[in-house]
Design a protein around this motif. Structure first.
Motif, PDB file in Angstrom:
ATOM      1  N   MET A  30       0.811  -1.209   0.000  1.00 15.53           N
ATOM      2  CA  MET A  30       0.000   0.000   0.000  1.00 15.53           C
ATOM      3  C   MET A  30       0.852   1.270   0.000  1.00 15.53           C
ATOM      4  O   MET A  30       0.405   2.326  -0.456  1.00 15.53           O
ATOM      5  CB  MET A  30      -0.926  -0.007   1.221  1.00 15.53           C
ATOM      6  N   ASP A  31       2.065   1.190   0.499  1.00 16.02           N
ATOM      7  CA  ASP A  31       2.933   2.368   0.552  1.00 16.02           C
ATOM      8  C   ASP A  31       3.351   2.835  -0.837  1.00 16.02           C
ATOM      9  O   ASP A  31       3.828   3.967  -0.993  1.00 16.02           O
ATOM     10  CB  ASP A  31       4.187   2.063   1.381  1.00 16.02           C
ATOM     11  N   GLU A  91       0.059   9.406  -3.121  1.00 19.17           N
ATOM     12  CA  GLU A  91      -0.534   9.968  -1.902  1.00 19.17           C
ATOM     13  C   GLU A  91      -2.015  10.239  -2.038  1.00 19.17           C
ATOM     14  O   GLU A  91      -2.781  10.063  -1.092  1.00 19.17           O
ATOM     15  CB  GLU A  91       0.205  11.261  -1.507  1.00 19.17           C
ATOM     16  N   LYS A 122      -4.190   7.449  -0.964  1.00 19.09           N
ATOM     17  CA  LYS A 122      -4.104   7.012   0.427  1.00 19.09           C
ATOM     18  C   LYS A 122      -4.985   7.840   1.354  1.00 19.09           C
ATOM     19  O   LYS A 122      -5.079   7.563   2.535  1.00 19.09           O
ATOM     20  CB  LYS A 122      -2.654   7.126   0.922  1.00 19.09           C
TER      21      LYS A 122
END
Length: 212
Positions: A198-199, A203, A206
């Motif tokens: 998921m990282d 951005e 997220k």
């Protein structure tokens, strides 16, 4: 003629042993021939398998050449090999994929405007399944991420290149419901690949939980 048949057979063997499409340049180099000769022999092989009407065919796909199962046997094979891995996509995710495929490169905001709802969860899911990737940033304030399809997308849909996509009118105004391959299962829920990091998501994807 004997040397030609040998080279043609060598191309056939190389393709048979590969689980992924092989580019024309790589095939030509492996056989020690020019790309024009390799393409000519590959075209002959494609025709040979079409005329044979057997269990598999040779196709130019995802920028290379690969043996694929003859579509007329897909229904019975899907019952025999029930455990074969299939990507699971919701209808909303499939529609999002269609828009990205035809409008790429496209930003998340542009996607939302076309769909009329948030596409964040859908794009995150598509990235986790390696069907969509970030392809750059749009040169506007904020430099939003641009999204496009991947080589994996071409493989799933049996395409050699993006220009092989049906015209929008053939897929009901950018919907893939009648163009969904056996490798994709359409469901009602948006799912993430559990093995996905998921990282690695941009951005903007997220900001909210993709599973919600």
């Amino acid at each position: 003629m004997e040397e030609r048949n040998y080279t043609k057979g060598l191309l056939e063997a190389l393709l048979f042993l590969s689980s992924d499409p092989i580019k024309l340049s790589a095939l030509a180099k492996s056989c020690g021939i020019e790309k024009t000769e390799a393409r000519e022999l590959l075209d002959e092989l494609i025709l040979d398998y079409e005329e044979r009407e057997g269990g598999f065919l040779l196709r130019e796909i995802a920028g290379g050449y690969q043996f694929i199962t003859n579509q007329k046997y897909s229904e019975i094979l899907s019952h025999i090999f029930k455990d074969k891995k299939r990507e699971t996509l919701s209808r909303g995710t499939l529609d999002t994929l269609a828009i990205i495929a035809y409008k790429q490169p496209i930003t998340l905001t542009e996607l939302d405007e076309i769909r009329g709802v948030s596409s964040r969860a859908m794009v995150a899911s598509l990235m986790s399944k390696k069907l969509v990737k970030a392809v750059g940033q749009k040169e506007v304030p904020g430099r939003p991420t641009l999204y496009g399809t991947t080589n994996e997308f071409l493989l799933h849909f049996g395409l050699s290149k993006l220009t092989d996509l049906p015209t929008p009118v053939e897929v009901k105004e950018l919907k893939f419901e009648d163009f969904t391959p056996e490798s994709i299962l359409v469901t009602e829920e948006t799912e993430m690949n559990p093995d996905f990091d998921m990282d690695s998501l941009p951005e903007e994807l997220k900001e909210e939980n993709p599973n919600e």
